[in-house]
Design a protein around this motif. Structure first.
Motif, PDB file in Angstrom:
ATOM      1  N   MET A   1       0.823  -1.181   0.000  1.00  0.00           N
ATOM      2  CA  MET A   1       0.000   0.000   0.000  1.00  0.00           C
ATOM      3  C   MET A   1       0.865   1.242   0.000  1.00  0.00           C
ATOM      4  O   MET A   1       1.924   1.261   0.587  1.00  0.00           O
ATOM      5  N   HIS A   2       0.314   2.222  -0.645  1.00  0.00           N
ATOM      6  CA  HIS A   2       1.015   3.490  -0.727  1.00  0.00           C
ATOM      7  C   HIS A   2       0.313   4.479   0.190  1.00  0.00           C
ATOM      8  O   HIS A   2      -0.865   4.755   0.046  1.00  0.00           O
ATOM      9  N   SER A   3       1.038   4.988   1.170  1.00  0.00           N
ATOM     10  CA  SER A   3       0.410   5.932   2.089  1.00  0.00           C
ATOM     11  C   SER A   3       0.698   7.359   1.628  1.00  0.00           C
ATOM     12  O   SER A   3       1.787   7.666   1.163  1.00  0.00           O
ATOM     13  N   SER A   4      -0.293   8.204   1.770  1.00  0.00           N
ATOM     14  CA  SER A   4      -0.103   9.603   1.404  1.00  0.00           C
ATOM     15  C   SER A   4       0.304  10.375   2.653  1.00  0.00           C
ATOM     16  O   SER A   4      -0.052  10.007   3.774  1.00  0.00           O
ATOM     17  N   PRO A   5       1.044  11.444   2.468  1.00  0.00           N
ATOM     18  CA  PRO A   5       1.465  12.222   3.633  1.00  0.00           C
ATOM     19  C   PRO A   5       0.252  12.831   4.331  1.00  0.00           C
ATOM     20  O   PRO A   5      -0.765  13.129   3.709  1.00  0.00           O
ATOM     21  N   ALA A   6       0.396  12.994   5.629  1.00  0.00           N
ATOM     22  CA  ALA A   6      -0.681  13.594   6.416  1.00  0.00           C
ATOM     23  C   ALA A   6      -0.890  15.029   5.960  1.00  0.00           C
ATOM     24  O   ALA A   6       0.067  15.731   5.641  1.00  0.00           O
ATOM     25  N   PRO A   7      -2.134  15.474   5.906  1.00  0.00           N
ATOM     26  CA  PRO A   7      -2.379  16.864   5.498  1.00  0.00           C
ATOM     27  C   PRO A   7      -1.772  17.826   6.513  1.00  0.00           C
ATOM     28  O   PRO A   7      -1.794  17.575   7.711  1.00  0.00           O
ATOM     29  N   GLN A   8      -1.216  18.903   5.981  1.00  0.00           N
ATOM     30  CA  GLN A   8      -0.622  19.918   6.841  1.00  0.00           C
ATOM     31  C   GLN A   8      -1.725  20.828   7.374  1.00  0.00           C
ATOM     32  O   GLN A   8      -2.631  21.201   6.636  1.00  0.00           O
ATOM     33  N   PRO A   9      -1.644  21.187   8.649  1.00  0.00           N
ATOM     34  CA  PRO A   9      -2.657  22.097   9.181  1.00  0.00           C
ATOM     35  C   PRO A   9      -2.523  23.485   8.549  1.00  0.00           C
ATOM     36  O   PRO A   9      -1.426  23.884   8.157  1.00  0.00           O
ATOM     37  N   ALA A  10      -3.627  24.158   8.423  1.00  0.00           N
ATOM     38  CA  ALA A  10      -3.614  25.513   7.879  1.00  0.00           C
ATOM     39  C   ALA A  10      -2.859  26.418   8.847  1.00  0.00           C
ATOM     40  O   ALA A  10      -2.935  26.238  10.061  1.00  0.00           O
ATOM     41  N   PRO A  11      -2.119  27.389   8.307  1.00  0.00           N
ATOM     42  CA  PRO A  11      -1.398  28.300   9.194  1.00  0.00           C
ATOM     43  C   PRO A  11      -2.383  29.062  10.078  1.00  0.00           C
ATOM     44  O   PRO A  11      -3.443  29.479   9.622  1.00  0.00           O
ATOM     45  N   THR A  12      -2.014  29.238  11.310  1.00  0.00           N
ATOM     46  CA  THR A  12      -2.876  29.972  12.224  1.00  0.00           C
ATOM     47  C   THR A  12      -2.677  31.472  12.027  1.00  0.00           C
ATOM     48  O   THR A  12      -1.694  31.910  11.430  1.00  0.00           O
ATOM     49  N   ARG A  13      -3.610  32.222  12.540  1.00  0.00           N
ATOM     50  CA  ARG A  13      -3.530  33.686  12.469  1.00  0.00           C
ATOM     51  C   ARG A  13      -2.240  34.167  13.122  1.00  0.00           C
ATOM     52  O   ARG A  13      -1.570  35.050  12.615  1.00  0.00           O
ATOM     53  N   GLN A  14      -1.886  33.544  14.237  1.00  0.00           N
ATOM     54  CA  GLN A  14      -0.676  33.925  14.959  1.00  0.00           C
ATOM     55  C   GLN A  14       0.576  33.683  14.125  1.00  0.00           C
ATOM     56  O   GLN A  14       1.558  34.386  14.265  1.00  0.00           O
ATOM     57  N   ALA A  15       0.556  32.666  13.277  1.00  0.00           N
ATOM     58  CA  ALA A  15       1.727  32.350  12.453  1.00  0.00           C
ATOM     59  C   ALA A  15       1.825  33.265  11.238  1.00  0.00           C
ATOM     60  O   ALA A  15       2.926  33.596  10.800  1.00  0.00           O
ATOM     61  N   VAL A  16       0.699  33.684  10.695  1.00  0.00           N
ATOM     62  CA  VAL A  16       0.681  34.489   9.470  1.00  0.00           C
ATOM     63  C   VAL A  16       0.825  35.978   9.774  1.00  0.00           C
ATOM     64  O   VAL A  16       1.455  36.717   9.008  1.00  0.00           O
TER      65      VAL A  16
END
Length: 139
Positions: A1-16
């Motif tokens: 089986m081929h596993s796909s990478p875990a989705p990255q969380p959206a950047p938070t307001r504090q990070a942007v």
């Protein structure tokens, strides 16, 4: 089986937010350059303004990275002071080294004054607007 990478969380307001404020600082530097070009009839075409602004934008970026702007993008002391002095000093140095113009004392003082007001003023305004208000819970 081929596993796909875990989705990255959206950047938070504090990070942007710090990055957006750095862009705002850059726009203020471009505005400073446009005002200078207008005052000296150096041309207001995009390339003219960006040619004037580029050394100061480089100074802004280097100075902002030096104070790790993302930790306190609206901090006045010592961050704003370092960013203002660094923007002007590095900007003037790059101007001279690139053959982009001289650094007469009057220009240095005007740049310090105008960029000081713009960059410190931005920090004062955004510091007020973005700091949560503390309600008096005792009353």
């Amino acid at each position: 089986m081929h596993s796909s990478p875990a989705p990255q969380p959206a950047p938070t307001r504090q990070a942007v937010l710090p990055w957006l404020l750095l862009v705002l600082d850059g726009l203020l530097v471009v505005g400073f350059a446009a005002l200078g070009n207008r005052s000296h009839e150096s041309g207001l075409a995009l390339l003219d303004v960006m040619g004037t602004a580029a050394p100061f934008l480089l100074g802004l970026l280097v100075s902002s990275l030096a104070v790790r702007f993302w930790r306190g993008p609206s901090r006045l002391w010592p961050d704003a002071v370092v960013v203002i002095l660094g923007t002007v000093a590095l900007g003037m140095t790059v101007r001279v080294l690139s053959g982009g113009g001289g650094t007469e004392w009057s220009f240095i003082l005007v740049a310090l004054g105008v960029l000081g007001v713009l960059l410190a003023g931005r920090r004062l305004v955004t510091g007020r607007l973005l700091t949560p208000r503390r309600e008096n819970l005792a009353g």
